[in-house]
Write an enzyme that holds these catalytic residues in place. Structure first.
Site, short mmCIF file in Angstrom:
data_model
loop_
_atom_site.label_atom_id
_atom_site.label_comp_id
_atom_site.label_asym_id
_atom_site.label_seq_id
_atom_site.Cartn_x
_atom_site.Cartn_y
_atom_site.Cartn_z
N THR A 1 39.43 44.46 32.96
CA THR A 1 39.74 43.72 34.18
C THR A 1 41.05 42.96 34.03
OG1 THR A 1 38.71 41.59 33.63
CG2 THR A 1 37.27 43.33 34.49
N ASP A 2 41.63 42.60 35.17
CA ASP A 2 42.76 41.68 35.14
C ASP A 2 42.26 40.32 34.67
OD1 ASP A 2 45.39 40.77 35.47
OD2 ASP A 2 45.64 41.92 37.32
N TRP A 3 43.19 39.44 34.40
CA TRP A 3 42.89 38.20 33.68
C TRP A 3 42.14 37.18 34.55
CZ3 TRP A 3 44.08 41.37 30.36
CH2 TRP A 3 44.47 41.07 29.06
#
Length: 598
Positions: A311-313
């Site tokens: 996932t993105d941060w």
């Protein structure tokens, strides 16, 4: 296997036998891992480097723990390297110390170091880092301006050699989102507006980084942001709650998948979904990292992708960013607890939580029965397989003494400078004065410059103090953006594309006194009409040094760059366009592919 049983049993070291098939080695290792050791694999977060290549005790501003805490206590082994170092050998030395800590743990699982882009001449700290010791190249939009897959693959190959020399084995790039919304803040790291070009260059990028066959010399690419992060409502970015909606008024969702299809065909290993939540589509209106229809139905099932999905941060917990607390980007599931968000991400089909560092939360979920250990094993196999294929179990260390001679070598820097030159695009070169077009300017001319160091310009002519003394003025300016409330927001250039009145007035005043060239750092397709009307020539760059620019403007090298997107004629045209449809602004000032020869 229970924690106690795993620890009491003698370790079967056959997973270190390189003659065995990788899948067999994975099963031997996985079968001996405790729940805590498995959970650590799922967290891919920022890590700090100590000064001079030493281990770090952490960075409280960024909420980062010490190197030893992450590896030996939390059992984590995937990290995105934060910050810059002046010497490649410092990064290499630090990397080896980190691997020594990993080797001292019970199973000795090596660390995988990743990074955001590090090779750009100019940078956005919200999405990339200064080049530091690495060779310097145009931003991806500049690579797109060359429209040259061989050049892009060459870049990837050079970056691969520089990354592996210091121990970086995962690239958190390329970014193959499409710049179909002119206002969007993240298009500088894309390959532009056209899906076919973006796919062709994205595939070349992957081939360069991963090599002809994936293995010990490769850098694994994490392509982002699936299923395409460009169609943002009003061009706002979903790093922020006001930009969370991704919209498709042109019913053009499929167009944004085309570059990813090219990357899959090239063997791209990893994928990062974006923060945005789709609105008005067949998919659930939740962020893509939580979206089972997208990650399982589309990515895993339709495309058969069995690589790593990270996932993105910051989707799970609130995280400090540059000293400021930002809420987790849990768009559409803000009402869920962090633990519930974690369950939804896993159910969606992701393997790693980007920017998170709380394995104990995942352990608790398994122990409570909310997540099965069998589900952990599915992702753990992918994550361990990648480490084995990268050769990290055989040789996790790098040659510290060789790093400085490889990274930023003369040949690599020269190749980067050539790419900068090739990316510069001449957009206008008017016949305003009796002597003809202003470009190319004569070598040795009297030059008035702004935004260029006088000593750099002095190699091309006599630098003078005022426009009235000059034969030619060269002004370097930045495409406009709206100033927002926080420092972090201002790393994402968003809002109106109109130049401020004072910038246009200044160009007009200089151009009234002397033939004037305006070079624009075109990180977004600005409304250039008033600049083009005022100046004798307008040039675009996406990361080019003064030397690269002046070589083109003086005719020492040919102008080759072409626009990687349309440049709209007005903000009214931008506002009326559909953000998911390419080339949708009415009557653009310059078309995709435009660029004059000199």
């Amino acid at each position: 296997m229970s924690n106690d049983a795993a620890l009491e049993t003698a370790i079967d070291t056959r997973y270190r036998d390189a003659s065995l098939p990788v899948d067999e080695r994975v099963e031997i290792l996985l079968g001996q891992m405790t729940l805590e050791e498995k959970a650590g694999l799922f967290f891919h977060t920022m890590i700090a480097m100590g000064e001079g290549g030493e281990l770090s005790e952490g960075d409280p501003v960024f909420g980062i723990a010490s190197n030893r805490e992450y590896i030996a206590v939390r059992h984590m082994s995937h990290f995105n390297l934060l910050g810059i170092a002046p010497k490649a050998s410092d990064i290499a030395a630090w990397h080896n110390k980190v691997q020594e800590v990993a080797a001292s743990t019970r199973l000795g699982i090596p660390v995988t170091i990743s990074t955001d882009p590090r090779h750009s001449f100019s940078e956005n700290p919200g999405a990339a880092f200064f080049a530091g010791p690495f060779s310097q190249w145009p931003e991806p939009l500049g690579l797109a301006a060359t429209a040259d897959p061989e050049l892009v693959e060459r870049f990837g190959d050079i970056a691969r050699q520089e990354y592996t020399a210091v121990g970086i084995r995962v690239a958190l790039h390329p970014q193959v989102d499409l710049a179909t919304e002119s206002r969007w803040a993240r298009q500088l790291q894309t390959f532009g507006e056209d899906a076919d070009l973006s796919g062709e260059l994205g595939a070349a990028y992957v081939r360069g980084f991963q090599g002809s066959s994936f293995g010990a010399g490769s850098v694994s690419t994490m392509t982002k942001h699936f299923p395409g992060g460009g169609p943002q409502k009003d061009g706002e970015d979903p790093h922020f709650d006001y930009g969370r909606e991704q919209v498709y008024p042109g019913d053009n969702f499929e167009y944004h998948l085309k570059p990813f299809e090219a990357v899959f065909a090239a063997g791209g290993r990893q994928i990062m979904p974006y923060y945005g939540m789709p609105v008005g589509t067949e998919y659930e209106e939740v962020g893509f990292g939580f979206n089972k229809g997208v990650l399982t139905g589309l990515l895993r099932e339709r495309y058969g992708f069995d690589g790593i999905v990270c996932t993105d941060w910051g989707l799970i917990t609130d995280q400090p960013i540059m000293g400021t607390e930002f809420a987790a980007r849990a768009w559409g599931v803000e009402h869920l607890t962090p633990a519930e968000r974690m369950v939804k991400v896993l159910d969606a089909g992701a393997d790693q939580f980007g920017g998170e560092h709380e394995p104990s939360m995942l352990v608790d979920l398994v122990e409570s029965g909310a997540v099965s250990e069998e589900r952990l094993d599915v992702s753990a196999r992918r994550l361990l397989r990648e480490k084995f294929l990268l050769g990290l179990f055989e040789n996790p260390f790098v040659d510290v003494e060789a790093a400085d001679s490889i990274v930023g070598s003369d040949g690599f820097r020269a190749a980067g400078l050539d790419a900068q030159r090739a990316s510069v695009a001449v957009l206008s070169n008017a016949l305003r004065r009796a002597q003809g077009p202003v470009l190319p300017f004569a070598r040795g001319a009297k030059l008035y410059v702004e935004g260029i160091a006088p000593e750099a310009a002095a190699a091309y002519g006599e630098v003078v103090e005022t426009p009235g003394e000059a034969d030619v003025a060269i002004l370097r300016i930045q495409a406009p953006y709206e100033v927002r409330d926080s420092m972090f927001e201002n790393f994402f250039h968003a809002g109106s594309l109109d130049f401020p009145v004072d910038v246009v007035t200044h160009v007009q005043e200089v151009a009234a006194a002397v033939p004037t060239v305006v070079d624009v750092f075109l990180d977004r397709p600005a409304i250039l009409a008033p600049i083009v009307e005022a100046a004798d020539a307008v040039v675009a760059n996406w990361g080019a040094s003064a030397e690269a620019l002046l070589d083109v403007l003086s005719g020492a090298v040919p102008a080759q760059g072409k626009l990687p997107f349309d440049v709209p004629r007005s903000m009214a045209a931008v506002e009326a366009s559909r953000p998911d449809v390419p080339f949708d602004t009415a009557d653009p000032l310059f078309r995709f592919g435009h660029g004059l020869a000199l």
